[in-house]
Design a protein around this motif. Structure first.
Motif, PDB file in Angstrom:
ATOM      1  N   TYR A 130     -13.885  19.096  19.423  1.00  0.00           N
ATOM      2  CA  TYR A 130     -13.627  18.200  18.247  1.00  0.00           C
ATOM      3  C   TYR A 130     -14.522  18.352  16.917  1.00  0.00           C
ATOM      4  CZ  TYR A 130     -13.714  13.955  15.497  1.00  0.00           C
ATOM      5  OH  TYR A 130     -13.706  12.903  14.290  1.00  0.00           O
ATOM      6  N   ASN A 132     -12.319  17.358  14.102  1.00  0.00           N
ATOM      7  CA  ASN A 132     -11.462  16.403  12.804  1.00  0.00           C
ATOM      8  C   ASN A 132     -10.919  17.470  11.861  1.00  0.00           C
ATOM      9  OD1 ASN A 132     -10.450  13.905  12.120  1.00  0.00           O
ATOM     10  ND2 ASN A 132     -11.891  13.825  10.635  1.00  0.00           N
ATOM     11  N   ASP A 166      -2.720  14.461  15.841  1.00  0.00           N
ATOM     12  CA  ASP A 166      -3.802  13.990  16.023  1.00  0.00           C
ATOM     13  C   ASP A 166      -4.956  14.898  16.190  1.00  0.00           C
ATOM     14  OD1 ASP A 166      -5.875  12.039  16.440  1.00  0.00           O
ATOM     15  OD2 ASP A 166      -4.602  10.634  17.693  1.00  0.00           O
ATOM     16  N   GLN A 167      -6.138  14.642  15.468  1.00  0.00           N
ATOM     17  CA  GLN A 167      -7.369  15.373  15.837  1.00  0.00           C
ATOM     18  C   GLN A 167      -8.415  14.842  16.786  1.00  0.00           C
ATOM     19  OE1 GLN A 167      -7.859  18.708  14.630  1.00  0.00           O
ATOM     20  NE2 GLN A 167      -5.685  18.470  14.460  1.00  0.00           N
ATOM     21  N   ASP A 168      -8.080  13.682  17.370  1.00  0.00           N
ATOM     22  CA  ASP A 168      -8.969  13.053  18.422  1.00  0.00           C
ATOM     23  C   ASP A 168      -8.907  13.557  19.764  1.00  0.00           C
ATOM     24  OD1 ASP A 168      -9.870  11.084  16.468  1.00  0.00           O
ATOM     25  OD2 ASP A 168      -8.368   9.784  16.984  1.00  0.00           O
ATOM     26  N   PRO A 207     -14.732  16.583  23.623  1.00  0.00           N
ATOM     27  CA  PRO A 207     -15.981  15.972  22.982  1.00  0.00           C
ATOM     28  C   PRO A 207     -16.792  16.969  22.479  1.00  0.00           C
ATOM     29  CG  PRO A 207     -15.417  14.659  25.078  1.00  0.00           C
ATOM     30  CD  PRO A 207     -14.756  16.109  24.856  1.00  0.00           C
ATOM     31  N   ALA A 241     -15.909  15.787  10.810  1.00  0.00           N
ATOM     32  CA  ALA A 241     -15.945  14.634  11.655  1.00  0.00           C
ATOM     33  C   ALA A 241     -16.375  13.569  11.303  1.00  0.00           C
ATOM     34  CB  ALA A 241     -16.746  14.873  12.862  1.00  0.00           C
ATOM     35  N   THR A 242     -15.485  12.185  11.765  1.00  0.00           N
ATOM     36  CA  THR A 242     -15.939  11.080  11.313  1.00  0.00           C
ATOM     37  C   THR A 242     -17.324  10.482  12.092  1.00  0.00           C
ATOM     38  OG1 THR A 242     -13.490  10.688  11.029  1.00  0.00           O
ATOM     39  CG2 THR A 242     -15.085   8.624  11.324  1.00  0.00           C
ATOM     40  N   ASN A 270     -16.310   5.526  21.426  1.00  0.00           N
ATOM     41  CA  ASN A 270     -15.866   6.822  20.443  1.00  0.00           C
ATOM     42  C   ASN A 270     -15.757   7.935  21.519  1.00  0.00           C
ATOM     43  OD1 ASN A 270     -15.435   9.037  18.939  1.00  0.00           O
ATOM     44  ND2 ASN A 270     -16.289   7.792  17.210  1.00  0.00           N
ATOM     45  N   SER A 271     -14.464   8.348  21.972  1.00  0.00           N
ATOM     46  CA  SER A 271     -14.407   9.545  23.007  1.00  0.00           C
ATOM     47  C   SER A 271     -14.603  10.780  22.550  1.00  0.00           C
ATOM     48  CB  SER A 271     -13.084   9.403  23.703  1.00  0.00           C
ATOM     49  OG  SER A 271     -12.061   9.565  22.670  1.00  0.00           O
ATOM     50  N   ASN A 272     -14.806  10.672  21.072  1.00  0.00           N
ATOM     51  CA  ASN A 272     -14.943  12.093  20.276  1.00  0.00           C
ATOM     52  C   ASN A 272     -16.201  12.842  20.584  1.00  0.00           C
ATOM     53  OD1 ASN A 272     -12.218  12.123  19.446  1.00  0.00           O
ATOM     54  ND2 ASN A 272     -12.791  10.956  17.783  1.00  0.00           N
ATOM     55  N   TYR A 273     -17.344  11.950  21.143  1.00  0.00           N
ATOM     56  CA  TYR A 273     -18.586  12.486  21.064  1.00  0.00           C
ATOM     57  C   TYR A 273     -19.102  12.274  22.528  1.00  0.00           C
ATOM     58  CZ  TYR A 273     -18.279  12.328  15.961  1.00  0.00           C
ATOM     59  OH  TYR A 273     -17.985  12.327  14.678  1.00  0.00           O
TER      60      TYR A 273
END
Length: 295
Positions: A130, A132, A166-168, A207, A241-242, A270-273
């Motif tokens: 990830y 973004n 989507d970038q998630d 992630p 990344a957000t 937040n599943s991105n991390y």
């Protein structure tokens, strides 16, 4: 008898009493057997699906019309279709052999090789961590083709389609786009591929690992809580990344001297991390005081 002209002779016996009264001059006649008209037609409706090989056609599949019941055998053969390999239409002709007793009319037909709609096209997989950032998403993917099938000169980004931009974090389906199918078919004149021939691939975003360190602060005891701004420190977050938001331990009630643990916790899921936490501390030091004895 075969077709042709035949003389018809006359014979007589001059010694027969009835013939003595005549001077007879015999005149020969003629018998003409004309050629019979026949039509030899090549078989119609013959077709096959492309398989990389030619076709063997039997001479017996032709039809002969007009042959007398006791007429001589009609001799002919059909043209070869051994080279009818690629998709398309081929002339199937009747070749008239030696048939002196017949006036032969031949009727050709067309043999068709249709495009194959069989074969599985398999798309590959790809992954990234990830960030973004759409520019790091793969533009093309591995394509495995059936034996004998050629790839376009070059696969491009327009040949592929993702189920989402989507970038998630998640797994997204990879397909051949309409452009990709068109490019593949243009490179293979003997095939007709559709989406049903394609085994989809996948693109996964996993992630990213970050470290969140709670602040370590201190103050001298004054009977009040720590009132300065304090924030967690986040390291290894991708540039685009957000940033996730974190809550910190409430230290508004910690006013006495001592050391207090400060923890950071993720405010919203937040599943991105994948997060590693490092605790901080609040240290309230003893205040220095001077006691002077009275005289």
């Amino acid at each position: 008898m075969n077709a042709g002209d035949y003389d018809i002779g006359i014979t007589f016996d001059s010694k027969v009493a009835a013939n003595r009264n005549y001077t007879i001059t015999p005149t020969a006649g003629k018998l003409t057997i004309k050629q019979a008209p026949i039509t030899i037609s090549a078989p119609t409706g013959l077709t096959k699906v492309y398989d990389g090989s030619g076709y063997t056609v039997s001479d017996s599949t032709a039809t002969v019309a007009g042959k007398p019941a006791k007429g001589a055998t009609v001799k002919y053969h059909l043209s070869s279709l051994a080279n009818a390999i690629n998709a398309g239409s081929y002339a199937l002709n009747v070749i008239n052999d030696d048939n002196p007793n017949y006036t032969v009319t031949t009727v050709p037909s067309t043999f068709t090789v249709t495009k194959s709609d069989q074969g599985t096209v398999t798309l590959g997989t790809a992954t990234k961590v990830y960030d973004n950032d759409a520019t790091t998403t793969p533009k093309t993917y591995k394509v495995t083709l059936p034996t004998g099938v050629s790839a376009p000169k070059q696969w491009t980004a327009d040949d592929f389609k993702l189920s989402s931009d989507d970038q998630d974090v998640g797994t997204y389906t990879v397909e051949l786009s309409q452009q990709g199918l068109q490019d593949l078919n243009n490179a293979n004149a003997n095939y007709s591929f559709t989406a049903n021939n394609v085994k989809t691939g996948s693109f996964s975003i996993t992630p990213v690992s970050i470290t969140v360190t709670a602040p370590t602060v201190s103050k001298v005891y004054d009977g009040t809580a720590y009132n300065k701004t304090y924030q967690p420190n986040v390291t290894d977050k991708p540039a685009k990344a957000t940033a996730p938001v974190f809550n910190l331990t409430n230290i508004s009630q910690d006013v006495n001297t001592g050391t207090y643990t400060v923890k950071a916790t993720l405010k919203d899921a937040n599943s991105n991390y994948t997060i590693k936490y490092v605790d901080g501390t609040l240290t309230i030091k003893q205040a220095p005081v001077t006691i002077t004895a009275q005289r």
